[in-house]
Design a protein around this motif. Structure first.
Motif, short mmCIF file in Angstrom:
data_model
loop_
_atom_site.label_atom_id
_atom_site.label_comp_id
_atom_site.label_asym_id
_atom_site.label_seq_id
_atom_site.Cartn_x
_atom_site.Cartn_y
_atom_site.Cartn_z
N GLN A 46 0.82 -1.21 0.00
CA GLN A 46 0.00 0.00 0.00
C GLN A 46 0.85 1.26 0.00
O GLN A 46 0.40 2.31 0.42
N GLY A 47 2.06 1.17 -0.49
CA GLY A 47 2.98 2.30 -0.46
C GLY A 47 2.69 3.34 -1.52
O GLY A 47 1.78 3.21 -2.35
N ALA A 48 3.46 4.38 -1.52
CA ALA A 48 3.27 5.50 -2.45
C ALA A 48 3.54 5.09 -3.89
O ALA A 48 2.92 5.62 -4.82
N ALA A 49 4.44 4.13 -4.11
CA ALA A 49 4.73 3.70 -5.48
C ALA A 49 3.51 3.02 -6.09
O ALA A 49 3.20 3.22 -7.27
N GLN A 50 2.81 2.25 -5.31
CA GLN A 50 1.60 1.58 -5.82
C GLN A 50 0.50 2.60 -6.08
O GLN A 50 -0.21 2.52 -7.07
N LYS A 51 0.38 3.59 -5.22
CA LYS A 51 -0.65 4.61 -5.39
C LYS A 51 -0.35 5.50 -6.59
O LYS A 51 -1.26 5.90 -7.31
N SER A 52 0.91 5.81 -6.82
CA SER A 52 1.24 6.69 -7.94
C SER A 52 1.09 5.98 -9.28
O SER A 52 0.88 6.62 -10.30
N ASP A 54 -1.35 3.98 -9.92
CA ASP A 54 -2.79 3.85 -10.16
C ASP A 54 -3.32 5.11 -10.83
O ASP A 54 -3.12 6.21 -10.33
N PRO A 55 -4.00 5.00 -11.98
CA PRO A 55 -4.45 6.20 -12.69
C PRO A 55 -5.49 7.03 -11.94
O PRO A 55 -5.62 8.23 -12.18
N LYS A 56 -6.23 6.45 -11.03
CA LYS A 56 -7.25 7.23 -10.32
C LYS A 56 -6.63 8.19 -9.31
O LYS A 56 -7.29 9.11 -8.85
N HIS A 57 -5.35 7.97 -8.95
CA HIS A 57 -4.67 8.86 -8.01
C HIS A 57 -3.80 9.89 -8.71
O HIS A 57 -3.14 10.68 -8.04
N THR A 58 -3.75 9.89 -10.01
CA THR A 58 -2.91 10.85 -10.73
C THR A 58 -3.77 11.87 -11.43
O THR A 58 -4.91 11.59 -11.82
N LYS A 59 -3.24 13.06 -11.61
CA LYS A 59 -3.96 14.14 -12.29
C LYS A 59 -3.11 14.62 -13.47
O LYS A 59 -1.93 14.85 -13.32
N PRO A 60 -3.70 14.78 -14.63
CA PRO A 60 -2.94 15.33 -15.74
C PRO A 60 -2.76 16.85 -15.55
O PRO A 60 -3.68 17.55 -15.16
N PHE A 61 -1.58 17.32 -15.84
CA PHE A 61 -1.29 18.74 -15.69
C PHE A 61 -1.35 19.44 -17.02
O PHE A 61 -1.03 18.99 -18.03
#
Length: 61
Positions: A46-52, A54-61
């Protein structure tokens, strides 16, 4: 007056030793050392690498 200058560090050292021993005696503090493998597994699962990744946790800039 010199005794006062020596008394203050002695009291501070004594208090730090007292609270360190008191903290080590608490069961929830020692649990972290015993369950190190479980915490490492949670970190990798459940670390930050797994969260980053995942596309639902990222935002396009």
């Amino acid at each position: 007056m010199l005794w006062l200058l020596l008394l203050i560090p002695i009291v501070l050292i004594g208090l730090s030793i007292y609270f360190a021993r008191k903290r080590k005696a608490q069961p929830h503090v020692n649990m972290a050392n015993e369950n190190k493998e479980a915490f490492e597994e949670m970190y990798y699962d459940q670390g930050a690498a797994q969260k980053s990744a995942d596309p639902k946790h990222t935002k396009p800039f």
